[in-house]
Design an enzyme around this catalytic site. Structure first.
Site, PDB file in Angstrom:
ATOM      1  N   ASP A 210       0.855  -1.181   0.000  1.00  0.00           N
ATOM      2  CA  ASP A 210       0.000   0.000   0.000  1.00  0.00           C
ATOM      3  C   ASP A 210       0.891   1.229   0.000  1.00  0.00           C
ATOM      4  OD1 ASP A 210      -2.827   1.145   0.440  1.00  0.00           O
ATOM      5  OD2 ASP A 210      -1.634   2.121   1.999  1.00  0.00           O
TER       6      ASP A 210
ATOM      7  N   GLU B  98      -1.517  -1.023  -5.932  1.00  0.00           N
ATOM      8  CA  GLU B  98      -2.747  -0.399  -6.365  1.00  0.00           C
ATOM      9  C   GLU B  98      -2.463   0.476  -7.577  1.00  0.00           C
ATOM     10  OE1 GLU B  98      -6.200   1.652  -3.609  1.00  0.00           O
ATOM     11  OE2 GLU B  98      -4.140   1.523  -2.942  1.00  0.00           O
TER      12      GLU B  98
ATOM     13  N   ASP C 231      -3.715   1.033   6.731  1.00  0.00           N
ATOM     14  CA  ASP C 231      -2.862   0.735   5.586  1.00  0.00           C
ATOM     15  C   ASP C 231      -2.489  -0.746   5.508  1.00  0.00           C
ATOM     16  OD1 ASP C 231      -2.958   3.425   4.907  1.00  0.00           O
ATOM     17  OD2 ASP C 231      -1.194   3.900   6.122  1.00  0.00           O
TER      18      ASP C 231
END
Ligand SMILES: [Zn+2]
Length: 371
Positions: free
Chosen positions: A139, A223, A305
């Site tokens: 992340d 991501e 996170d």
């Protein structure tokens, strides 16, 4: 009359004209809708010393010349800081071909970087490096540089933030100096050195992280952040640019193909931070200020996170179809000439982003800087 003409390599002039030609083409293509991505404006004049000073050799005799030497047309042999052995031996036995050399200046240092086409074996299986194995979710964020699904937090080095005070002092001193004076010149140099140092520290931190990830894990899930859009938000811009999130992605694309690991880019709309990593339920009431994810269904309470990173990791198991390594990473593509490593902006589809790394790659290798 141009008395300086004979003293320079003709490439210095043609490099400038070549860039102008490219810029004009991009401008007219953007105007006629033939170019994707952001609109390109009319090229601006680049003054010596104001823009990035650089030129490029594409013809003539250039390349490594001895252990820590480089030969450049018109300039001659120049001593450099980096050993040239690896490149020399690759060139000697034909594993690499030189495509060009760019000479550039950053702060007070001169750099020469060679564009090299390299034959590189891309391992099918995780290479000799030991791997703690498995998949890891990463992340990327502003608060930390990265949070891994293992629970590890890689702190944001905030190099810019720590240097900001010194930058401020230096730039204030610069602005207060008299235009055209010796003092102004010195202060400009000092300011440039601080900026260059920040950039170097940032680059080092990012490379350390991405190399470690690519070497120690089989699958890395990140991501698909819309970094360009975030940087345009003026409240986020400085923090976003400081962490270099886009750079992490770019480096992971090619490093995973080097080390035989795999990069998975999750869809931009995948709700990694809103989904519970324990039971899979969504928690729509989660706001950006909630640092802890608390699940209303199963009662899980975990760092926000870490929760997102775990969700990213579990995405690999959920669907193999999202998998995208460096596109065409195992394809044999014979390159006739130099291939742009960077891709045209705005052409990437979600889940398919990143530069293609064919087995023979035109890699820009920052090699060295001359003393
Ligand atoms: Zn839950």
């Amino acid at each position: 009359m141009a008395p300086w003409w004979a003293g320079c390599s003709k490439e210095a002039f043609s490099a400038g004209l070549d860039r102008l030609a490219r810029a004009l083409k991009s401008f007219s293509d953007a105007k006629n809708g033939k170019r994707k991505g952001r609109r390109v404006g009319f090229p601006r004049f680049k003054k010596r010393g104001k823009a990035r000073d650089s030129f490029r050799y594409t013809t003539g005799v250039y390349g490594p010349a001895g252990d820590r030497r480089v030969k450049l047309p018109r300039i001659g042999r120049v001593r450099v800081h980096e050993p040239m052995g690896a490149l020399t031996s690759r060139l000697a036995d034909g594993r690499a071909r030189l495509l060009g050399a760019t000479v550039s200046r950053t702060a007070r240092r001169w750099f020469v970087s060679f564009t090299v086409e390299v034959d590189r074996e891309i391992p099918d299986t995780p290479s000799r490096r030991q791997r703690t194995g498995g998949a890891v979710g990463v992340d990327l964020g502003v608060k930390h540089l990265a949070v891994l699904s293992t629970g590890e937090t890689i702190p944001n080095p905030r190099h810019l933030a720590t240097s900001l005070r010194r930058l401020r002092t230096a730039s204030r001193a610069y602005t207060r100096s008299k235009p055209g004076s010796v003092g102004r010149h010195k202060r400009a140099a000092r300011l440039a050195r601080i900026h260059a140092r920040v950039a170097a520290q940032r680059r080092d931190g990012l490379h350390t992280l991405t190399t470690r990830l690519a070497k120690t894990h089989d699958v890395i899930v990140v991501e698909d952040l819309h970094v360009a859009g975030m940087a345009r938000n003026r409240h986020l811009a400085r923090a976003v640019s400081d962490t270099g999130m886009a750079e992490v992605r770019r480096q992971l694309v090619y490093k995973t193909s080097w080390y035989g690991s795999r990069l998975v880019v999750a869809d931009r709309w995948y709700p990694s931070s809103r989904t519970c990593s324990g039971c899979g339920r969504r928690n729509p009431s989660l706001t950006l200020s909630d640092r802890t994810f608390t699940c209303p269904s199963c009662g899980l309470a975990v760092d926000r996170d870490v929760n997102a990173a775990v969700n990213l990791r579990d995405l690999v198991a959920a669907s193999a179809s999202e998998t995208q390594n460096a596109r065409g990473g195992d394809r044999k593509t014979a390159l006739a000439r130099q291939v742009p490593v960077k891709r045209e902006p705005g052409t990437a589809r979600a889940g398919q982003t990143g530069g293609a790394i064919p087995s023979r790659v035109a890699a820009r290798q920052r090699l060295t800087h001359a003393s």
